[in-house]
Design a protein around this motif. Sequence first.
Motif, PDB file in Angstrom:
ATOM      1  N   LEU A 219      12.707  -2.054   6.066  1.00 15.71           N
ATOM      2  CA  LEU A 219      11.613  -1.465   5.297  1.00 15.71           C
ATOM      3  C   LEU A 219      10.531  -0.938   6.238  1.00 15.71           C
ATOM      4  O   LEU A 219      10.058   0.193   6.076  1.00 15.71           O
ATOM      5  CB  LEU A 219      11.034  -2.501   4.328  1.00 15.71           C
TER       6      LEU A 219
ATOM      7  N   THR B  90      14.739   1.847   4.522  1.00 14.63           N
ATOM      8  CA  THR B  90      14.845   1.517   3.106  1.00 14.63           C
ATOM      9  C   THR B  90      13.498   1.726   2.442  1.00 14.63           C
ATOM     10  O   THR B  90      12.475   1.863   3.120  1.00 14.63           O
ATOM     11  CB  THR B  90      15.279   0.048   2.894  1.00 14.63           C
ATOM     12  N   GLU B  91      13.499   1.751   1.125  1.00  8.38           N
ATOM     13  CA  GLU B  91      12.262   1.846   0.353  1.00  8.38           C
ATOM     14  C   GLU B  91      12.458   1.122  -0.970  1.00  8.38           C
ATOM     15  O   GLU B  91      13.586   0.939  -1.429  1.00  8.38           O
ATOM     16  CB  GLU B  91      11.882   3.305   0.126  1.00  8.38           C
ATOM     17  N   HIS B  92      11.358   0.694  -1.566  1.00  3.88           N
ATOM     18  CA  HIS B  92      11.414   0.054  -2.880  1.00  3.88           C
ATOM     19  C   HIS B  92      11.896   1.082  -3.895  1.00  3.88           C
ATOM     20  O   HIS B  92      11.620   2.279  -3.764  1.00  3.88           O
ATOM     21  CB  HIS B  92      10.032  -0.457  -3.301  1.00  3.88           C
ATOM     22  N   CYS B  93      12.592   0.611  -4.910  1.00  3.02           N
ATOM     23  CA  CYS B  93      13.064   1.542  -5.935  1.00  3.02           C
ATOM     24  C   CYS B  93      13.269   0.813  -7.257  1.00  3.02           C
ATOM     25  O   CYS B  93      13.181  -0.413  -7.339  1.00  3.02           O
ATOM     26  CB  CYS B  93      14.362   2.214  -5.499  1.00  3.02           C
TER      27      CYS B  93
ATOM     28  N   ALA C  67      21.266   1.568  -3.889  1.00  6.17           N
ATOM     29  CA  ALA C  67      20.334   0.490  -4.224  1.00  6.17           C
ATOM     30  C   ALA C  67      20.992  -0.876  -4.085  1.00  6.17           C
ATOM     31  O   ALA C  67      22.169  -1.057  -4.383  1.00  6.17           O
ATOM     32  CB  ALA C  67      19.810   0.673  -5.640  1.00  6.17           C
TER      33      ALA C  67
ATOM     34  N   TRP D 172      12.994  -8.062  -5.021  1.00  2.80           N
ATOM     35  CA  TRP D 172      12.839  -6.614  -5.094  1.00  2.80           C
ATOM     36  C   TRP D 172      14.187  -5.910  -5.132  1.00  2.80           C
ATOM     37  O   TRP D 172      15.207  -6.455  -4.772  1.00  2.80           O
ATOM     38  CB  TRP D 172      12.073  -6.087  -3.883  1.00  2.80           C
ATOM     39  N   GLN D 173      14.106  -4.642  -5.507  1.00  2.00           N
ATOM     40  CA  GLN D 173      15.257  -3.758  -5.398  1.00  2.00           C
ATOM     41  C   GLN D 173      14.888  -2.682  -4.378  1.00  2.00           C
ATOM     42  O   GLN D 173      13.776  -2.149  -4.391  1.00  2.00           O
ATOM     43  CB  GLN D 173      15.597  -3.124  -6.750  1.00  2.00           C
ATOM     44  N   PHE D 174      15.802  -2.376  -3.501  1.00  3.06           N
ATOM     45  CA  PHE D 174      15.588  -1.380  -2.451  1.00  3.06           C
ATOM     46  C   PHE D 174      16.713  -0.364  -2.490  1.00  3.06           C
ATOM     47  O   PHE D 174      17.759  -0.595  -3.083  1.00  3.06           O
ATOM     48  CB  PHE D 174      15.600  -2.048  -1.065  1.00  3.06           C
ATOM     49  N   ARG D 175      16.493   0.751  -1.817  1.00  2.00           N
ATOM     50  CA  ARG D 175      17.556   1.727  -1.602  1.00  2.00           C
ATOM     51  C   ARG D 175      17.433   2.242  -0.173  1.00  2.00           C
ATOM     52  O   ARG D 175      16.352   2.216   0.420  1.00  2.00           O
ATOM     53  CB  ARG D 175      17.480   2.876  -2.592  1.00  2.00           C
TER      54      ARG D 175
END
Length: 111
Positions: free
Chosen positions: A2, A7-10, A87, A93-96
């Motif tokens: 991150l 990666t990023e939050h999604c 994802a 959290w969920q990331f992609r």
Amino acid sequence: MLQAGMTEHCSSPWSSNVVFTKKTDSTLRFCVEYRRLNDLIYKELFPLPKVDSSLNDLGSSVYFSAMDMMSGFWHVVLDPKDAEKTAFVTRKWQFRFRALSVGLANSPSIF
């Protein structure tokens, strides 16, 4: 990942599980289990060239170079609509992925 921008939050309808496997040096390896996604992906097949023909192509070469491919997949940026499919979910959290992820069916051929 991150902090590195890989990666990023999604909030995606797609989601794969995270799995940790033990390496030979007893440290843990982060893996995303893409088996269900890979079942849905059209596989692009690019066979490796024959070793004989590759060596023949190098026969008259004078200069050679080496490249460090340690994190090479992470240099291939994903289209945002395809990034949704990468994802993965953790406890909170969920990331992609924003870049190509290891474990996807076509990652090696794309790279």
